[in-house]
Scaffold this active site. Structure first.
Site, PDB file in Angstrom:
ATOM      1  N   GLU A 144       0.797  -1.228   0.000  1.00 26.57           N
ATOM      2  CA  GLU A 144       0.000   0.000   0.000  1.00 26.57           C
ATOM      3  C   GLU A 144       0.833   1.285   0.000  1.00 26.57           C
ATOM      4  O   GLU A 144       0.441   2.282  -0.606  1.00 26.57           O
ATOM      5  CB  GLU A 144      -1.004   0.026   1.148  1.00 26.57           C
ATOM      6  N   SER A 199      -7.948   5.539   8.355  1.00 25.39           N
ATOM      7  CA  SER A 199      -8.533   5.032   9.617  1.00 25.39           C
ATOM      8  C   SER A 199      -7.481   5.180  10.709  1.00 25.39           C
ATOM      9  O   SER A 199      -7.760   5.659  11.803  1.00 25.39           O
ATOM     10  CB  SER A 199      -8.876   3.548   9.492  1.00 25.39           C
ATOM     11  N   SER A 202      -0.246   6.737   8.812  1.00 28.68           N
ATOM     12  CA  SER A 202       1.143   6.375   8.515  1.00 28.68           C
ATOM     13  C   SER A 202       1.885   7.627   8.087  1.00 28.68           C
ATOM     14  O   SER A 202       1.325   8.440   7.337  1.00 28.68           O
ATOM     15  CB  SER A 202       1.218   5.365   7.363  1.00 28.68           C
ATOM     16  N   ARG A 214       8.751   4.381   5.925  1.00 37.03           N
ATOM     17  CA  ARG A 214       7.716   4.735   6.904  1.00 37.03           C
ATOM     18  C   ARG A 214       8.439   5.097   8.194  1.00 37.03           C
ATOM     19  O   ARG A 214       9.138   4.272   8.768  1.00 37.03           O
ATOM     20  CB  ARG A 214       6.788   3.539   7.122  1.00 37.03           C
TER      21      ARG A 214
HETATM   22  P1  ADP Z   1      -8.525   3.526   4.999  1.00 34.40           P
HETATM   23  O1  ADP Z   1      -7.700   3.122   3.810  1.00 34.40           O
HETATM   24  O2  ADP Z   1      -7.940   3.137   6.302  1.00 34.40           O
HETATM   25  O3  ADP Z   1      -9.963   3.167   4.860  1.00 34.40           O
HETATM   26  P2  ADP Z   1      -9.003   6.276   4.141  1.00 34.40           P
HETATM   27  O4  ADP Z   1      -7.897   7.131   3.637  1.00 34.40           O
HETATM   28  O5  ADP Z   1      -9.973   5.772   3.145  1.00 34.40           O
HETATM   29  O6  ADP Z   1      -8.387   5.121   5.017  1.00 34.40           O
HETATM   30  O7  ADP Z   1      -9.762   7.118   5.250  1.00 34.40           O
HETATM   31  C1  ADP Z   1     -10.723   6.552   6.101  1.00 34.40           C
HETATM   32  C2  ADP Z   1     -11.269   7.646   6.993  1.00 34.40           C
HETATM   33  O8  ADP Z   1     -11.913   8.632   6.179  1.00 34.40           O
HETATM   34  C3  ADP Z   1     -12.357   7.191   7.945  1.00 34.40           C
HETATM   35  O9  ADP Z   1     -11.803   6.653   9.131  1.00 34.40           O
HETATM   36  C4  ADP Z   1     -13.126   8.469   8.187  1.00 34.40           C
HETATM   37  O10 ADP Z   1     -12.512   9.262   9.184  1.00 34.40           O
HETATM   38  C5  ADP Z   1     -12.989   9.209   6.870  1.00 34.40           C
HETATM   39  N1  ADP Z   1     -14.150   9.115   5.972  1.00 34.40           N
HETATM   40  C6  ADP Z   1     -14.359   9.974   4.939  1.00 34.40           C
HETATM   41  N2  ADP Z   1     -15.500   9.666   4.291  1.00 34.40           N
HETATM   42  C7  ADP Z   1     -16.026   8.585   4.930  1.00 34.40           C
HETATM   43  C8  ADP Z   1     -17.212   7.794   4.737  1.00 34.40           C
HETATM   44  N3  ADP Z   1     -18.097   8.073   3.784  1.00 34.40           N
HETATM   45  N4  ADP Z   1     -17.425   6.750   5.559  1.00 34.40           N
HETATM   46  C9  ADP Z   1     -16.542   6.442   6.534  1.00 34.40           C
HETATM   47  N5  ADP Z   1     -15.427   7.165   6.774  1.00 34.40           N
HETATM   48  C10 ADP Z   1     -15.160   8.220   5.992  1.00 34.40           C
END
Ligand code: ADP
Length: 375
Positions: A144, A199, A202, A214
């Site tokens: 990733e 979520s 990094s 990282r």
């Molecule tokens: P991951 O790859 O860990 O899912 P992202 O870069 O996609 O990480 O970001 C996830 C975060 O974005 C969520 O934890 C939340 O804070 C935010 N977020 C933005 N839009 C949404 C959505 N529609 N539903 C849930 N979380 C969202």
């Protein structure tokens, strides 16, 4: 695809279709049309028809199903990919709905058309078995962080005028009604720090296109914000949590320097408005009676944003790097967090560091995975 802890991001390339030399007009397909078509003759229709129906549905709607979104504002036209000209599209939906996504793809017989899905993110590993079982397709998995960096460089190179920006005219609480986005020339970016605010978080130091590592991370990220908001306010979605935060006042929840000193702490240059203890007022019953759910949402946003801002700045100091690029979907439609980061970095670094942001904030991993098709 980039299948993360909260969101699955899909990036796909649509070659320009030409009919008799003219651009072929797309048919508008609604969810109702889709369902009707499937219940009528799905067994008899051929894979190309199915795929065209699905493609027309995806391309003629902004909201897909009950939680998917096609980010039309981010579309990139006139892109060259595998010798063809076309458009890059950007979609995301909740990772918790991955199995439904596979079932959907099976219904539309995607495996008849392609046997390769390039995937990154932890979900590429977690859902590998389900993909094979439900679709009979193999997920080609990629790291990733490698995909993230590859994606950033590709998108910037293809959208140099408007991809990268910083905020001007921001104030400490993120409200800043007069703040404005200013384009930033990221053409010669090295070295820089990337903070991937998903979520979890990094933090990477990038020295050149192929030289990055990282440095650190934090489990306190966008997932923490949303999890805490659901717990504290009863909200159900990120959009709802952000709306509440926009209307809230974190100073009803956080204990500030002025609540302790009666003013600023001058010896160490701490203004009275600095948060001394996040959620610190909540130890007092009278303060608990005075705050609202929106105040709690705002305090959660401020706590998590400031915490990552501070870790990012310390990382940049330790690495002797001035530019910090924030990406990840926590920043999606989250102007308050971006403005707070911009202000904090500028203030605490005495103007030596800059918080930079990229328009395709959460999609770089998925872009990097798509580019792997060409490797
Ligand atoms: P991951 O790859 O860990 O899912 P992202 O870069 O996609 O990480 O970001 C996830 C975060 O974005 C969520 O934890 C939340 O804070 C935010 N977020 C933005 N839009 C949404 C959505 N529609 N539903 C849930 N979380 C969202």
């Amino acid at each position: 695809m980039d299948i993360g802890g909260s969101l699955a991001k899909v990036v796909f390339f649509e070659p320009n279709s030409k009919a008799d030399g003219a651009e072929k007009k797309k048919r508008i397909v609604t969810k109702h049309d889709l369902t009707r078509n499937l219940s009528s003759d799905s067994d008899n229709s051929d894979a190309d028809d199915n795929f065209e129906m699905l493609a027309n549905y995806v391309l003629s709607n902004h909201y897909l199903g009950d939680n998917g979104i096609r980010d039309q504002r981010l579309e990139m036209h006139d892109q060259q990919f595998h010798g063809q000209s076309g458009t890059l599209h950007f979609i995301h939906f909740l990772t918790s709905r991955m199995d439904e996504c596979f079932e959907f793809a099976k219904t539309f017989r995607l495996p008849d058309l392609s046997d390769v899905v390039c995937a990154t993110g932890g979900g590429a590993y977690k859902y590998e078995g389900n993909c094979k079982e439900i679709l009979g397709m193999k997920l080609r998995k990629y790291d990733e962080l490698e995909c993230l960096i590859k994606g950033i460089h590709y998108i910037y190179a293809h959208n140099p005028l408007s991809e990268c920006y910083f905020w001007e005219g921001v104030t400490s609480d993120g409200s800043s009604p007069n703040a404005r986005k200013v384009p930033y020339d990221f053409g010669d970016p090295y070295p820089y720090i990337v903070v991937n605010f998903g979520s979890g978080v990094s933090i990477l130091a990038v020295q050149s296109p192929d030289e990055y590592y990282r440095v650190t991370g934090s489990s306190i990220g966008g997932g923490t914000f949303l999890g805490l908001c659901c717990l504290l306010t009863g909200c159900e979605t990120f959009e709802e949590a952000l709306r509440m935060a926009e209307n809230g006042d974190s100073t009803k929840v956080d204990k500030l320097v002025r609540d302790i000193y009666g003013g600023s702490y001058d010896k160490f240059n701490l203004p009275g408005s600095t948060v001394a203890a996040s959620f610190g007022h909540m130890m007092h019953e009278n303060k608990r009676k005075q705050m609202s759910k929106s105040d709690l949402a705002r305090a959660a946003l401020v706590t998590i944003t400031n915490n990552i801002g501070s870790i990012a700045m310390m990382t940049a100091h330790a690495q002797k790097i001035q530019r910090i690029v924030f990406v990840g979907n926590f920043l999606r439609t989250n102007d308050i967090a971006m403005k707070m980061l911009a202000h904090a970095l500028n203030y605490w670094s005495q103007g030596t560091m800059k918080a930079l942001f990229l328009e395709h904030e959460g999609y770089f991993g998925a872009v990097g995975a798509l580019l792997k098709l060409s490797d």
